[in-house]
Design a protein around this motif. Structure first.
Motif, mmCIF file in Angstrom:
data_model
loop_
_atom_site.group_PDB
_atom_site.id
_atom_site.type_symbol
_atom_site.label_atom_id
_atom_site.label_comp_id
_atom_site.label_asym_id
_atom_site.label_seq_id
_atom_site.Cartn_x
_atom_site.Cartn_y
_atom_site.Cartn_z
ATOM 1 N N LEU A 170 2.333 -4.479 3.348
ATOM 2 C CA LEU A 170 3.565 -3.701 3.297
ATOM 3 C C LEU A 170 3.183 -2.234 3.149
ATOM 4 N N PRO A 171 3.209 -1.469 4.259
ATOM 5 C CA PRO A 171 2.880 -0.052 4.158
ATOM 6 C C PRO A 171 4.063 0.742 3.612
ATOM 7 N N ILE A 172 3.786 1.606 2.643
ATOM 8 C CA ILE A 172 4.829 2.412 2.008
ATOM 9 C C ILE A 172 4.353 3.862 1.986
ATOM 10 N N VAL A 173 5.082 4.730 2.645
ATOM 11 C CA VAL A 173 4.755 6.152 2.581
ATOM 12 C C VAL A 173 5.393 6.709 1.313
ATOM 13 N N GLY A 174 4.561 7.191 0.414
ATOM 14 C CA GLY A 174 5.071 7.703 -0.852
ATOM 15 C C GLY A 174 4.020 8.490 -1.595
ATOM 16 N N ASP A 175 4.464 9.264 -2.555
ATOM 17 C CA ASP A 175 3.605 10.137 -3.354
ATOM 18 C C ASP A 175 3.600 9.638 -4.792
ATOM 19 N N LEU A 187 0.847 -1.178 0.000
ATOM 20 C CA LEU A 187 0.000 0.000 0.000
ATOM 21 C C LEU A 187 0.890 1.238 0.000
ATOM 22 N N MET A 188 0.870 1.992 -1.097
ATOM 23 C CA MET A 188 1.635 3.233 -1.154
ATOM 24 C C MET A 188 0.681 4.409 -1.006
ATOM 25 N N ALA A 189 0.845 5.177 0.061
ATOM 26 C CA ALA A 189 -0.024 6.325 0.300
ATOM 27 C C ALA A 189 0.777 7.434 0.960
ATOM 28 N N LYS A 190 0.292 8.663 0.805
ATOM 29 C CA LYS A 190 0.991 9.817 1.381
ATOM 30 C C LYS A 190 0.790 9.928 2.882
ATOM 31 N N THR A 191 -0.314 9.405 3.399
ATOM 32 C CA THR A 191 -0.682 9.657 4.782
ATOM 33 C C THR A 191 0.069 8.731 5.731
ATOM 34 N N GLY A 192 1.258 9.185 6.148
ATOM 35 C CA GLY A 192 2.020 8.448 7.130
ATOM 36 C C GLY A 192 1.696 8.879 8.547
#
Length: 286
Positions: free
Chosen positions: A77-82, A47-52
């Motif tokens: 797998l949490p992924i902080v990204g834009d 999961l790539m999302a901006k909201t960390g």
């Protein structure tokens, strides 16, 4: 976990067990509902999302979503990204491939919305929608292609509407229409480009309004969601698409209700928030 990329990975056609999904967005709303439905099968979800960090107006972060996925039976797998950032997207593809051995499904869920008419929409909002919706969809799909080609049943699913060229949809909110139709054109083009190589590329759109934070935050949103359905209907439709054989399911602009009718569903009242079926609010672009 999925197997290595040395050979195509096999899976039961009726389940996402062991399959790996890479999704943009998904901390909440429709994206999270799709992820949780896949998790109940035992899927792997990157999961790539901006909201960390917690958002002042929106519930959920990529980390809380990951925990919900694990609680539902999946691997997360949490992924902080834009999705607007090339390096972030490349890193997300690499992380998903490294963690789970490949990628079977890409879900282009991240999207920005502003329904302002042309005079009122700021160019900052215009650029945001163009960058997230169109460029982000193109970029995540593009950078995932090599991994998808190693899957036995590769899918790209984009949450975008049918290409309805009735002029009123462009006239009522041109900037948003262009951004969403750009996502749909990506579906149309990639489906044709990769048809011979077996990558399924489809779009999915709700038949009715869906209860999401984005809708509730619109002017009058708290009232109109009473005529909406829950995100579960989109999640169930997405699951039905993603377990279909990729070589015979590509280039479609599905609606959630249409997909489920193909699966034999005739009673949709369980998805309603309480409104009668004939009082549900149709979604835009249909």
């Amino acid at each position: 976990m999925t197997a290595s990329n040395d050979a195509p990975r096999q899976s039961s056609p009726a389940t996402l067990a062991g399959r790996t999904l890479l999704m943009s967005g998904g901390s909440r709303g429709i994206g999270l509902a799709i992820a949780l439905r896949a998790a109940r099968d035992g899927a792997n979800i990157a999961l790539m999302a901006k909201t960390g960090e917690p958002h002042p107006k929106l519930d959920g972060t990529v980390f809380t979503a990951a925990q919900q996925i694990r609680d539902a039976g999946g691997n997360a797998l949490p992924i902080v990204g834009d999705v607007r950032n090339d390096d972030d997207v490349a890193a997300a593809v690499a992380a998903a491939t490294s963690e789970f051995g490949g990628i079977d499904v890409v879900v282009n869920n991240a999207s920005a919305i502003d329904l302002s008419p042309t005079r009122d929409v700021s160019m900052k909002r215009y650029d945001l929608m163009a960058d997230i919706n169109v460029r982000g969809t193109f970029l995540l799909s593009k950078l995932s292609l090599d991994a998808l080609l190693a899957s036995s049943n590769p899918h790209i699913l984009t949450l975008s509407p049918p290409l309805n060229l009735e002029p009123r949809w462009a006239g009522i909110h041109l900037a948003y229409t262009m951004a969403k139709y750009g996502m749909s054109l990506t579906t149309l083009g990639l489906a044709e480009e990769f048809k011979a190589e077996g990558i399924a590329v489809n779009s999915l759109w709700p038949q009715t309004l869906i209860d999401t934070a984005a809708i509730r935050n619109l002017p009058g949103g708290e009232q109109i969601v009473h005529g909406a359905r829950s995100a579960a209907i989109v999640a169930d439709a997405a699951h039905a698409i993603l377990v279909r054989p990729s070589r015979s399911c590509t280039g479609n602009f599905f609606t959630d209700e249409g997909v489920l009718r193909e699966e034999g569903v005739t009673d949709f009242t369980g998805y309603s928030l309480g409104a009668a079926e004939d009082q549900l609010v149709p979604d835009i672009f249909l």
